[in-house]
Structure formats: structure tokens, C-alpha cells
Design an enzyme around this catalytic site. Structure first.
Site, PDB file in Angstrom:
ATOM      1  N   PRO A   2       0.820  -1.208   0.000  1.00 28.09           N
ATOM      2  CA  PRO A   2       0.000   0.000   0.000  1.00 28.09           C
ATOM      3  C   PRO A   2       0.853   1.256   0.000  1.00 28.09           C
ATOM      4  CG  PRO A   2      -0.362  -1.376   1.941  1.00 28.09           C
ATOM      5  CD  PRO A   2       0.920  -1.776   1.327  1.00 28.09           C
ATOM      6  N   GLU A   3       0.441   2.189  -0.798  1.00 25.78           N
ATOM      7  CA  GLU A   3       1.089   3.485  -0.856  1.00 25.78           C
ATOM      8  C   GLU A   3       0.088   4.517  -0.334  1.00 25.78           C
ATOM      9  OE1 GLU A   3       2.998   4.085  -4.683  1.00 25.78           O
ATOM     10  OE2 GLU A   3       3.053   1.933  -5.037  1.00 25.78           O
ATOM     11  N   HIS A  93      -2.833 -15.652   8.833  1.00 19.04           N
ATOM     12  CA  HIS A  93      -1.912 -14.534   9.100  1.00 19.04           C
ATOM     13  C   HIS A  93      -2.594 -13.362   9.788  1.00 19.04           C
ATOM     14  CE1 HIS A  93       0.847 -16.779   6.613  1.00 19.04           C
ATOM     15  NE2 HIS A  93      -0.022 -16.760   5.633  1.00 19.04           N
ATOM     16  N   ARG A 114       3.443 -11.397   5.127  1.00 26.39           N
ATOM     17  CA  ARG A 114       4.908 -11.272   5.101  1.00 26.39           C
ATOM     18  C   ARG A 114       5.485 -10.717   6.399  1.00 26.39           C
ATOM     19  NH1 ARG A 114       6.588  -8.961  -0.709  1.00 26.39           N
ATOM     20  NH2 ARG A 114       8.659  -9.428   0.048  1.00 26.39           N
ATOM     21  N   ARG A 158      19.111  19.298  -4.551  1.00 22.18           N
ATOM     22  CA  ARG A 158      20.039  18.182  -4.621  1.00 22.18           C
ATOM     23  C   ARG A 158      20.103  17.633  -6.037  1.00 22.18           C
ATOM     24  NH1 ARG A 158      18.195  14.514   0.392  1.00 22.18           N
ATOM     25  NH2 ARG A 158      16.509  15.928   0.995  1.00 22.18           N
TER      26      ARG A 158
END
Length: 280
Positions: A2-3, A93, A114, A158
Site C-alpha cells: 500500500p502506498e 496470518h 509477510r 540536490r
DNA sequence: AAACAAACCTGTGCGC
DNA sequence: TGCGCACAGGTTTGTT
């Protein structure tokens, strides 16, 4: 997984279905999920507590509690937060279960195959010690807003490869691999351009693409990929994946120019998809 | 300062 | 059908 758009969708779900409901029981199945502190710390920190808000910084969910502490949840690659009836079967899980008081008899369940994700209760006044990465997060384009001049300054400050900079959470918080590629394509700039090489028009396009893609994705409830890992707290998938123009489209024609083929390379350690014709 | 590799785990999809 | 390998939305750490 997920973002920012997916985490924001979860945040909204928590705001409507978790905030204001007292937690009257806590189960921790897998210790690794609470590795930051401990099973006991989570149980003691949450039992009897009620979340009073649901906030988000980048991909971090922050839920202030009526105890003065805050609950932090990070989904990392495969985490899911679900609110389900206590009577419904638990997915494999399921590592943390919060029992919610009330006649509905519902539970918040944290599921994470995970086990990269985490759930932790911390003291916001001591966050610098207990959750130091929060202070290192850069600007959140949705929660804080990101102005064009502000972006221009970040880019000029930068000399970074553009995609690496977009993925750097200490610069801009919330963008991950899918949305980085989609944003760069929408802005028509290549992933390997140096940040301080962009002209004004390119900066303006990148700025518009960050806001445009993230907001459209939030509106669509995020992206649910082929593995259907990501779902919101009600178990519903998002549909922004149908709007992906480059992610997971290698070898297929570019939907924008209709002529070039989407290419796939490894860049900044991540699979990167782009159109060699549209992006300069 | 910036780029890169490896590490953390489990599941899935693909080639043979 | 079965096996082994590559790879996956994230982030940190240690090297170049």
C-alpha cells in the site's frame, strides 16, 4: 503493497468505523508484528482505550488515543486492516485482533502474510525516541499540501535521480513504486533524470502529476492488483489499477502516445516501467 | 551526498 | 503434477 492512496483509504475507513469505539480486548498472535515493543505493551496500551482521531503521515497510520498515547500501524508490503464481525472466520496470518465494545460485536484485525508490517502504541511526546522515523518524514503531498515552488526547491536542492527522490520518504512522504512510475509518466519525464536538471515547465508538470495521480487514486479507493492483497477495512478493493498507464504494462502499447511499447527496467532497486517515447 | 545490495518473510506464478 | 527459482506494493542498514 500500500502506498499513500491505499493508506488514505484505510484511514478514512478507520475514521468512520474505528474512532470512538472502545477497545475492550486485545489479542496478539504473532510477536513479530509488535516487535517494536512487546505483546504486553500493546495489550496494556490498548485495553480500555478509545481512538479519538485517525491521521496519516505518508504511509504511517497514526491514531491518537484517549489515554494520551497513540496507535501506529504500518502496512509495509502485505498488511491489511479489516473490521469484521467477531463471528466471521479469521484469515490466515491474522496477527493482531482488537475487540471493539458494543452490541455490534466487531473486531479490528491486522492481517499480514509477510510480517513486515507493525502495530505499536507509543507516546507522542516521546516519539523522537519511540518512533524516530516519523520525524524524518518529508512533506505529505495530501495531508500537508505540496506547492509548486516548494517542489521546485526540493528538486533543485540536490542532484538525485528523479525516481529515487520520489521514493525517498524523507523528501516526499507517501509515494511508492506504482505511483512513482505513474506520476513520472503523467509528467512526461524519465525516472533517471537528475532532479536539478528539470526546466520550469517540467517542474510544473511533475507538480501537477503528483497531485493529480494521488488524488485520482484516492478517489478510486487505491489500486488493487492481481493478487487482490490490498482491500479497505470493509474488504473492498480499489479500482485505480484500471487507470494505470505504465505499471505492470511492459510490452504493451503506451496508452498515451499509442505508438511506443512500455519498457521495463530495474532502477533504484525497483522494477520501473516507462514509455521511451512520451518520457524525456 | 548519493547509489547500491542485502536483509527482513511468505505466497504466487512461471519455466522446465 | 511437481519443483525450484524469481519476484512482489516498503524500509532500514551497511558498503562503495
Amino acid at each position: 503493497m500500500p502506498e499513500l492512496p491505499e493508506v488514505e483509504t484505510v484511514r478514512r475507513g478507520l475514521a468512520s468505523r474505528f474512532v470512538g469505539r472502545m477497545i475492550d480486548g486485545v489479542e496478539v498472535g504473532r510477536e513479530r508484528t509488535v516487535r517494536r515493543t512487546s505483546r504486553d505493551a500493546l495489550i496494556h496500551g490498548l485495553t480500555g482505550a478509545t481512538a479519538i482521531a485517525a491521521d496519516r503521515r505518508g504511509k504511517y497510520l497514526i491514531l491518537p488515543l484517549d489515554t494520551g498515547d497513540s496507535l501506529m500501524i504500518h502496512l509495509r508490503m502485505s498488511g491489511r486492516v479489516l473490521i469484521e464481525p467477531a463471528s466471521s472466520p479469521r484469515l490466515a496470518h491474522t496477527h493482531v485482533v482488537l475487540h471493539l465494545a458494543g452490541p455490534e460485536n466487531e473486531q479490528l484485525r491486522f492481517v499480514d502474510p509477510r510480517t513486515f508490517g507493525e502495530v505499536v502504541v507509543f507516546d507522542p511526546d516521546n516519539a523522537a525516541v519511540e518512533l524516530p522515523e516519523l520525524a524524518r518524514l518529508g512533506v505529505d503531498p495530501i495531508a500537508d499540501g505540496l506547492g509548486r515552488r516548494q517542489l521546485a526547491a526540493l528538486l533543485a536542492g540536490r542532484s538525485r535521480r528523479l525516481k529515487a527522490m520520489l521514493l525517498d520518504q524523507s523528501v516526499i512522504a507517501g509515494i511508492g513504486n506504482i505511483y512513482a512510475d505513474e506520476i513520472l509518466h503523467a509528467a512526461r519525464v524519465r525516472h533517471d533524470r537528475l532532479s536539478n536538471s528539470l526546466g520550469q515547465a517540467e517542474v510544473a508538470r511533475l507538480h501537477a502529476a503528483i497531485g493529480g495521480i494521488l488524488n485520482a487514486a484516492i478517489e478510486a479507493g487505491g489500486s488493487t492488483l492481481k493478487d487482490t492483497q490490498y482491500v479497505d477495512i470493509g474488504g473492498e478493493g480499489g479500482w485505480f489499477q484500471v487507470s494505470h498507464r505504465v505499471y505492470d504494462r511492459a510490452g504493451q502499447p503506451c496508452l498515451t502516445c499509442g505508438r511506443a511499447t512500455i519498457r521495463k527496467v530495474v532502477f533504484a532497486g525497483r522494477t520501473t516501467s516507462f514509455c521511451p517515447r512520451c518520457q524525456k
